[in-house]
Design a protein around this motif. Structure first.
Motif, PDB file in Angstrom:
ATOM      1  N   ARG A 197       0.644  -1.284  -0.002  1.00 28.53           N
ATOM      2  CA  ARG A 197       0.035   0.051   0.017  1.00 28.53           C
ATOM      3  C   ARG A 197       0.915   1.147   0.094  1.00 28.53           C
ATOM      4  O   ARG A 197       0.550   2.327  -0.714  1.00 28.53           O
ATOM      5  CB  ARG A 197      -0.823   0.143   1.131  1.00 28.53           C
ATOM      6  N   TRP A 198       1.913   1.229   0.739  1.00 28.69           N
ATOM      7  CA  TRP A 198       2.824   2.331   0.866  1.00 28.69           C
ATOM      8  C   TRP A 198       3.512   2.655  -0.456  1.00 28.69           C
ATOM      9  O   TRP A 198       3.650   3.979  -0.942  1.00 28.69           O
ATOM     10  CB  TRP A 198       3.796   2.101   2.085  1.00 28.69           C
ATOM     11  N   ARG A 199       3.802   1.708  -1.021  1.00 21.64           N
ATOM     12  CA  ARG A 199       4.743   1.565  -2.367  1.00 21.64           C
ATOM     13  C   ARG A 199       3.614   2.155  -3.472  1.00 21.64           C
ATOM     14  O   ARG A 199       4.124   3.169  -4.218  1.00 21.64           O
ATOM     15  CB  ARG A 199       5.310   0.335  -2.843  1.00 21.64           C
ATOM     16  N   LYS A 200       2.519   1.937  -3.334  1.00 21.97           N
ATOM     17  CA  LYS A 200       1.242   2.504  -4.371  1.00 21.97           C
ATOM     18  C   LYS A 200       0.941   4.161  -4.093  1.00 21.97           C
ATOM     19  O   LYS A 200       1.079   4.912  -4.977  1.00 21.97           O
ATOM     20  CB  LYS A 200       0.089   1.590  -4.196  1.00 21.97           C
ATOM     21  N   TYR A 201       1.099   4.486  -2.599  1.00 21.85           N
ATOM     22  CA  TYR A 201       1.048   5.815  -2.278  1.00 21.85           C
ATOM     23  C   TYR A 201       2.099   6.676  -2.805  1.00 21.85           C
ATOM     24  O   TYR A 201       1.998   7.617  -3.413  1.00 21.85           O
ATOM     25  CB  TYR A 201       0.979   5.797  -0.829  1.00 21.85           C
ATOM     26  N   LEU A 202       3.364   6.173  -2.702  1.00 25.07           N
ATOM     27  CA  LEU A 202       4.462   6.679  -3.198  1.00 25.07           C
ATOM     28  C   LEU A 202       4.793   6.942  -4.486  1.00 25.07           C
ATOM     29  O   LEU A 202       4.817   7.906  -5.089  1.00 25.07           O
ATOM     30  CB  LEU A 202       5.692   5.961  -2.841  1.00 25.07           C
ATOM     31  N   ALA A 203       4.145   5.825  -5.283  1.00 19.93           N
ATOM     32  CA  ALA A 203       4.186   5.929  -6.939  1.00 19.93           C
ATOM     33  C   ALA A 203       2.918   6.928  -7.250  1.00 19.93           C
ATOM     34  O   ALA A 203       3.337   8.048  -8.094  1.00 19.93           O
ATOM     35  CB  ALA A 203       3.581   4.530  -7.379  1.00 19.93           C
ATOM     36  N   GLU A 208       2.115   9.664  -5.486  1.00 19.94           N
ATOM     37  CA  GLU A 208       2.537  10.968  -5.028  1.00 19.94           C
ATOM     38  C   GLU A 208       3.537  11.459  -6.078  1.00 19.94           C
ATOM     39  O   GLU A 208       3.574  12.490  -6.339  1.00 19.94           O
ATOM     40  CB  GLU A 208       3.305  10.918  -3.710  1.00 19.94           C
ATOM     41  N   GLN A 209       4.362  10.595  -6.623  1.00 17.07           N
ATOM     42  CA  GLN A 209       5.290  10.931  -7.625  1.00 17.07           C
ATOM     43  C   GLN A 209       4.799  11.452  -8.764  1.00 17.07           C
ATOM     44  O   GLN A 209       4.905  12.400  -9.318  1.00 17.07           O
ATOM     45  CB  GLN A 209       6.318   9.744  -7.955  1.00 17.07           C
ATOM     46  N   ALA A 210       3.759  10.566  -9.057  1.00 15.04           N
ATOM     47  CA  ALA A 210       3.068  11.059 -10.460  1.00 15.04           C
ATOM     48  C   ALA A 210       2.127  12.295 -10.366  1.00 15.04           C
ATOM     49  O   ALA A 210       2.185  13.166 -11.332  1.00 15.04           O
ATOM     50  CB  ALA A 210       1.885   9.946 -10.767  1.00 15.04           C
ATOM     51  N   GLU A 211       1.533  12.629  -9.209  1.00 17.69           N
ATOM     52  CA  GLU A 211       0.853  13.693  -8.966  1.00 17.69           C
ATOM     53  C   GLU A 211       1.751  15.020  -8.952  1.00 17.69           C
ATOM     54  O   GLU A 211       1.670  16.200  -9.424  1.00 17.69           O
ATOM     55  CB  GLU A 211       0.156  13.811  -7.510  1.00 17.69           C
ATOM     56  N   GLY A 212       2.985  14.892  -8.210  1.00 15.10           N
ATOM     57  CA  GLY A 212       4.050  15.903  -8.299  1.00 15.10           C
ATOM     58  C   GLY A 212       4.568  16.367  -9.569  1.00 15.10           C
ATOM     59  O   GLY A 212       4.628  17.398 -10.144  1.00 15.10           O
ATOM     60  N   ARG A 213       4.683  15.076 -10.289  1.00 16.80           N
ATOM     61  CA  ARG A 213       5.112  15.350 -12.209  1.00 16.80           C
ATOM     62  C   ARG A 213       4.023  16.073 -12.717  1.00 16.80           C
ATOM     63  O   ARG A 213       4.257  16.974 -13.538  1.00 16.80           O
ATOM     64  CB  ARG A 213       5.287  14.083 -12.733  1.00 16.80           C
ATOM     65  N   LEU A 214       2.598  15.596 -12.371  1.00 17.20           N
ATOM     66  CA  LEU A 214       1.619  16.209 -13.125  1.00 17.20           C
ATOM     67  C   LEU A 214       1.764  17.947 -12.719  1.00 17.20           C
ATOM     68  O   LEU A 214       1.471  18.785 -13.627  1.00 17.20           O
ATOM     69  CB  LEU A 214       0.183  15.935 -12.555  1.00 17.20           C
ATOM     70  N   TYR A 215       1.545  18.577 -11.922  1.00 19.56           N
ATOM     71  CA  TYR A 215       1.720  19.687 -11.116  1.00 19.56           C
ATOM     72  C   TYR A 215       2.842  20.389 -11.591  1.00 19.56           C
ATOM     73  O   TYR A 215       2.685  21.542 -12.193  1.00 19.56           O
ATOM     74  CB  TYR A 215       1.502  19.801  -9.647  1.00 19.56           C
ATOM     75  N   PRO A 272       5.864   0.356  -8.198  1.00 23.36           N
ATOM     76  CA  PRO A 272       4.686  -0.074  -9.250  1.00 23.36           C
ATOM     77  C   PRO A 272       4.392   1.036  -9.813  1.00 23.36           C
ATOM     78  O   PRO A 272       4.494   2.216  -9.443  1.00 23.36           O
ATOM     79  CB  PRO A 272       3.823  -0.688  -8.294  1.00 23.36           C
ATOM     80  N   ALA A 273       3.762   0.818 -10.969  1.00 24.91           N
ATOM     81  CA  ALA A 273       3.041   1.849 -11.840  1.00 24.91           C
ATOM     82  C   ALA A 273       2.002   2.632 -11.063  1.00 24.91           C
ATOM     83  O   ALA A 273       1.287   2.018 -10.314  1.00 24.91           O
ATOM     84  CB  ALA A 273       2.479   1.298 -12.959  1.00 24.91           C
ATOM     85  N   PRO A 274       1.887   4.037 -10.996  1.00 31.17           N
ATOM     86  CA  PRO A 274       0.803   4.711 -10.484  1.00 31.17           C
ATOM     87  C   PRO A 274      -0.318   4.320 -10.967  1.00 31.17           C
ATOM     88  O   PRO A 274      -0.724   3.493 -12.141  1.00 31.17           O
ATOM     89  CB  PRO A 274       1.116   6.100 -10.763  1.00 31.17           C
TER      90      PRO A 274
END
Length: 381
Positions: free
Chosen positions: A33-39, A41-48, A89-91
């Motif tokens: 679950r944490w790894r999914k959250y991390l992926a 968060e990284q995707a959202e940061g790249r989006l913004y 894993p993939a976001p």
């Protein structure tokens, strides 16, 4: 016992399995679950960050601020995961889609989708996330909502006309063609009827949109405050200050109106109440929200014509009878789902629900007209 306020800096954090505390080792389920959250968060940061690259000024700084907040959340999960923070894993699929769309299309639809993503954060139900992280996500939704609103206002005039035009073209011409098909007339008659409905409807929609938007702009012009208070102020009687009536009519209290009027008469050498003097004579321009009359008319004409052409296509390609009706209904059904989803995306609502609503309304109208056409055909025969 009352729960702590997440906005209070002194409030204790939600219990979490944070580094440096003695806690049981995380379970494999927690790690996943944490790894999914991390992926994510990284995707959202790249989006913004990607959206910020397309902006300047205040909007750019706001988007970069959101990206920085996602970095903080990302670090929280990195600290918990330790060595497991690699080879993630993939976001989530919709976050991947958002990032791809942000690089290609622009920000209005992307921000509307991001608003939904921020509103669906699981952190408020997860004890491994801190209370401040959950509060951050709630605030992020409001920030993204406000940014999306700016884009929605810029698009609202032409976009509204385009969506309504396309939807009306799809539904009205499908209903017309299906109704005629129910009467049992030949395919040639139905084709001519569909083309006539396309032209008449497109012209009617364009004229209606032009008159509607132009009238609305004229009404806004008539209600917009003028600069007469500045021109007339030097000649007004100080003891019978008519300016007070002007500002009270605009919604100010007696005290605020007196302050503003005296300021206009230069009685004050300084502005002791700046909040009453922030461009009061220049209200926000509502014309941008209404849009251009020509843009609305053009959008309505083009999109109505495109929408009305879709149910005609089977007859143009030689189909007849019930086969043509089924093909036309299927094509229109797909288009209605698309227009409904577009409205849902822009409004921040569920695209699927909006699409299904459009589909139900459109096909329902077609079914009614088909039954009426069948009854009418049987009566005439």
């Amino acid at each position: 016992m009352s729960s702590p306020d997440p906005a209070d800096p002194s409030a204790p954090e939600r219990p979490a399995n944070t580094p440096g505390t003695k806690a049981s080792p995380p379970t494999p389920r927690q790690i996943r679950r944490w790894r999914k959250y991390l992926a994510d968060e990284q995707a959202e940061g790249r989006l913004y960050t990607a959206l910020a690259e397309r902006k300047r000024g205040e909007e750019r700084q706001i988007l970069l601020g959101l990206a920085a907040a996602e970095k903080r959340h990302e670090q929280h999960w990195r600290d918990l995961l330790g060595a497991d923070a690699e080879r993630l894993p993939a976001p989530s699929a919709h976050r991947v889609l958002l990032g791809w769309m942000a690089r290609i299309f622009g920000s209005v639809f992307i921000l509307a989708l991001a608003q939904r993503a921020e509103g669906g954060s699981p952190y408020d139900q997860d004890d491994d996330a801190t209370a401040r992280m959950a509060a951050d996500e709630a605030i992020h939704e409001e920030v993204v909502r406000a940014l999306a609103t700016r884009g929605r206002e810029k698009l609202s005039g032409g976009f509204r006309a385009a969506v309504f035009g396309a939807n009306d073209g799809l539904v009205s011409n499908l209903a017309l063609i299906v109704g005629m098909g129910g009467t049992g007339v030949g395919a040639g008659v139905i084709l001519l009827t569909g083309i006539a409905g396309l032209l008449a409807g497109a012209l009617s929609m364009a004229a209606g949109e032009f008159v509607s938007v132009r009238s609305q702009r004229e009404l806004l012009d008539a209600t917009r405050p003028t600069q007469v208070t500045l021109r007339a102020a030097p000649d007004l009687d100080f003891d019978h200050n008519e300016l007070i009536l002007v500002y009270r009519a605009r919604g100010m209290s007696q005290a605020d109106a007196e302050h503003r009027a005296l300021e206009r008469l230069d009685v004050f050498t300084c502005d002791c109440r700046p909040e009453l003097s922030h461009d009061p004579e220049e209200p926000a321009d509502s014309h941008e929200i209404v849009g251009s009359a020509w843009t609305a008319a053009g959008s309505s004409f083009v999109f109505f014509a495109v929408g009305a052409l879709i149910p005609v296509l089977p007859y143009l390609l030689g189909s007849e009878g019930i086969t043509a009706i089924i093909i036309a209904s299927s094509l229109v059904g797909v288009a209605l789902l698309a227009t409904g989803a577009a409205v849902g995306l822009l409004s921040g609502a569920s695209p699927l629900k909006r699409g299904l609503r459009q589909l139900g309304i459109g096909l329902g109208a077609a079914a009614v007209t088909y039954l009426l056409g069948t009854l009418l055909g049987g009566t005439v025969a």
